[in-house]
Write an enzyme that holds these catalytic residues in place. Structure first.
Site, PDB file in Angstrom:
ATOM      1  N   LYS A  37       0.824  -1.212   0.000  1.00 56.02           N
ATOM      2  CA  LYS A  37       0.000   0.000   0.000  1.00 56.02           C
ATOM      3  C   LYS A  37       0.857   1.260   0.000  1.00 56.02           C
ATOM      4  O   LYS A  37       2.014   1.227   0.418  1.00 56.02           O
ATOM      5  CB  LYS A  37      -0.967   0.005   1.191  1.00 56.02           C
ATOM      6  CG  LYS A  37      -0.291  -0.052   2.553  1.00 56.02           C
ATOM      7  CD  LYS A  37      -1.317  -0.153   3.665  1.00 56.02           C
ATOM      8  CE  LYS A  37      -0.650  -0.110   5.033  1.00 56.02           C
ATOM      9  NZ  LYS A  37       0.051   1.138   5.332  1.00 56.02           N
ATOM     10  N   LYS A  66       0.557  -0.696   9.938  1.00 54.60           N
ATOM     11  CA  LYS A  66       1.676  -0.053   9.250  1.00 54.60           C
ATOM     12  C   LYS A  66       1.345   1.415   8.969  1.00 54.60           C
ATOM     13  O   LYS A  66       0.185   1.793   8.818  1.00 54.60           O
ATOM     14  CB  LYS A  66       1.976  -0.768   7.927  1.00 54.60           C
ATOM     15  CG  LYS A  66       2.484  -2.192   8.132  1.00 54.60           C
ATOM     16  CD  LYS A  66       3.871  -2.190   8.744  1.00 54.60           C
ATOM     17  CE  LYS A  66       4.323  -3.571   9.166  1.00 54.60           C
ATOM     18  NZ  LYS A  66       3.749  -4.049  10.412  1.00 54.60           N
ATOM     19  N   ASP A  67       2.403   2.226   8.884  1.00 59.74           N
ATOM     20  CA  ASP A  67       2.259   3.664   8.682  1.00 59.74           C
ATOM     21  C   ASP A  67       1.366   3.979   7.486  1.00 59.74           C
ATOM     22  O   ASP A  67       1.379   3.277   6.478  1.00 59.74           O
ATOM     23  CB  ASP A  67       3.627   4.301   8.423  1.00 59.74           C
ATOM     24  CG  ASP A  67       4.605   4.036   9.549  1.00 59.74           C
ATOM     25  OD1 ASP A  67       4.920   4.962  10.278  1.00 59.74           O
ATOM     26  OD2 ASP A  67       5.035   2.871   9.681  1.00 59.74           O
ATOM     27  N   ARG A  68       0.632   5.084   7.599  1.00 60.26           N
ATOM     28  CA  ARG A  68      -0.172   5.538   6.468  1.00 60.26           C
ATOM     29  C   ARG A  68       0.717   6.232   5.437  1.00 60.26           C
ATOM     30  O   ARG A  68       0.740   5.851   4.271  1.00 60.26           O
ATOM     31  CB  ARG A  68      -1.272   6.499   6.939  1.00 60.26           C
ATOM     32  CG  ARG A  68      -2.159   6.965   5.774  1.00 60.26           C
ATOM     33  CD  ARG A  68      -3.130   8.037   6.196  1.00 60.26           C
ATOM     34  NE  ARG A  68      -2.466   9.310   6.447  1.00 60.26           N
ATOM     35  CZ  ARG A  68      -2.129  10.194   5.508  1.00 60.26           C
ATOM     36  NH1 ARG A  68      -2.342   9.934   4.229  1.00 60.26           N
ATOM     37  NH2 ARG A  68      -1.548  11.329   5.837  1.00 60.26           N
TER      38      ARG A  68
END
Length: 388
Positions: A37, A66-68
């Site tokens: 992503k 997980k980080d955006r």
């Protein structure tokens, strides 16, 4: 200059890849999927998959959030009763759409089936995470500070604080929903969930609330407000939130308290420096450690109910933090809003990065790679290395 102006000027500057524990094969009760992503949070991607592919959210297993604002690769499990495929989704013109391919220049993600496994993924179920990070605005004085601080990390590791992602999975970072729940104040919990500490003059006018917030809400949040409009109590409406969202309230508050205990411990024992964190909080990092063999084995409990600390300095640190924030023993292992909260467990006080390498450097930037164990945060390491 703040941390994210140096490490996240674009999502490609922060790449995270999970190191999975599961290996796919031809048999098993679950599909193993790879999720890649960009500029999308894990929970948002899961909600999109659930909505478009009619897979209940609770049936999708994952190992971590997980980080955006990053490019990330992680793994999911789904029971084999559901069909899976090579799926891509992109956020276009204010809504999610399924696409043939995603070029990883906007906001979106792709899912790829890898095979079958015998069990679902659960939180923390991974070997670790490999990070590739670009630091920009890497001027001379910052460069000198970075390498000086890295010598400390090589020798002593760094304090294993929870990073900001642990506190960003709920609506607001400036308040803790769990504090209201523990007092039995479900109305206050919902207000905190939607607005944090901000004052709101039409709270209780559920139709107006729905009309005001509806464009930004998830479906389950709309269902919650519709429940209030039908006359549900705040407690019953709260239970409309998916359990994994409700659990985030517990994780956020316990992580905050745990960070405070570690900070107190560091300040009580070692020379330290305070570094800015989110919400005007501070993190304290040691500069020298006289008992590193002891410290690197130290594990700090969340409540001490099941794992009472023996270290006298740690005992005092926990006592001070719980007293400061009004934490009561009767809250430990309590059942609130359909979930067990304030449960005990152990977390390592210190972590050492592995495979730390400088891949590229220029006069104004440096590209790094390193691996951290599951549950440890690259941003916590970088805050110390850069002291921003």
């Amino acid at each position: 200059m703040k941390l994210y102006s140096r490490i996240k000027t674009r999502p490609e500057d922060f790449v995270v890849e999970e190191l999975p524990t599961l290996k796919p094969g031809n048999e098993g009760k679950f599909w193993l999927l790879k999720l890649k992503k960009r500029n999308t949070s894990t929970l948002e991607a899961l909600r999109v998959i659930s909505r478009f592919k009619k897979i209940p959210l609770k049936k999708i297993g994952f190992a971590g959030l997980k980080d955006r604002f990053a490019v990330t690769v992680q793994y999911l499990t789904v029971p084999v009763e559901f069909e899976v495929g090579n799926w891509c989704f992109e956020f276009r013109n204010g809504r999610w759409v399924e696409v043939e391919a995603f070029d990883f220049t906007g906001m979106g993600f792709c899912v790829e089936p890898l095979g079958r496994v015998n069990r679902p993924l659960t939180l923390g179920d991974l070997k670790g995470n490999r990070f590739t990070v670009v630091i920009r605005n890497f001027e001379k004085n910052l460069r000198e500070r970075f390498y000086r601080n890295y010598e400390v990390v090589k020798r002593y590791g760094f304090p294993n604080y929870f990073g900001e992602q642990r506190f960003g999975s709920v609506k607001s970072r400036d308040d803790f929903v769990l504090r209201y729940l523990l007092r039995g104040d479900f109305d206050g919990a919902l207000r905190s969930y939607f607005f944090g500490k901000s004052s709101i003059d039409f709270w209780g006018d559920w139709r107006k609330l729905y009309k005001t917030l509806s464009p930004t809400l998830e479906e389950y949040e709309k269902d919650l407000i519709r429940g209030l409009m039908r006359g549900l109590t705040a407690e019953k409406a709260f239970r409309i939130l998916p359990k994994n969202v409700r659990l985030m309230f517990n994780f956020a508050y316990q992580s905050f308290l745990w960070n405070e205990v570690l900070r107190e411990y560091v300040e009580a024992k070692y020379p330290f420096v305070r570094v800015p964190f989110i919400n005007n909080w501070k993190l304290s990092y040691y500069l020298e450690v006289h008992d590193i063999d002891y410290l690197k084995e130290l594990q700090i409990p969340y409540t001490g109910k099941e794992y009472p600390p023996e270290d006298p300095v740690l005992k005092k640190a926990m006592s001070r933090v719980f007293r400061r924030y009004g934490v009561k023993e009767e809250w430990f292992d309590a059942q609130v809003g359909g979930m067990a909260v304030m449960t005990d467990g152990l977390r390592r006080a210190v972590v050492f990065p592995e495979g730390f390498k400088v891949l590229e450097k220029t006069k104004r930037s440096v590209k790094l790679t390193f691996t951290l164990p599951s549950g440890s945060y690259a941003t916590i390491l970088l805050r110390f290395l850069l002291k921003v």
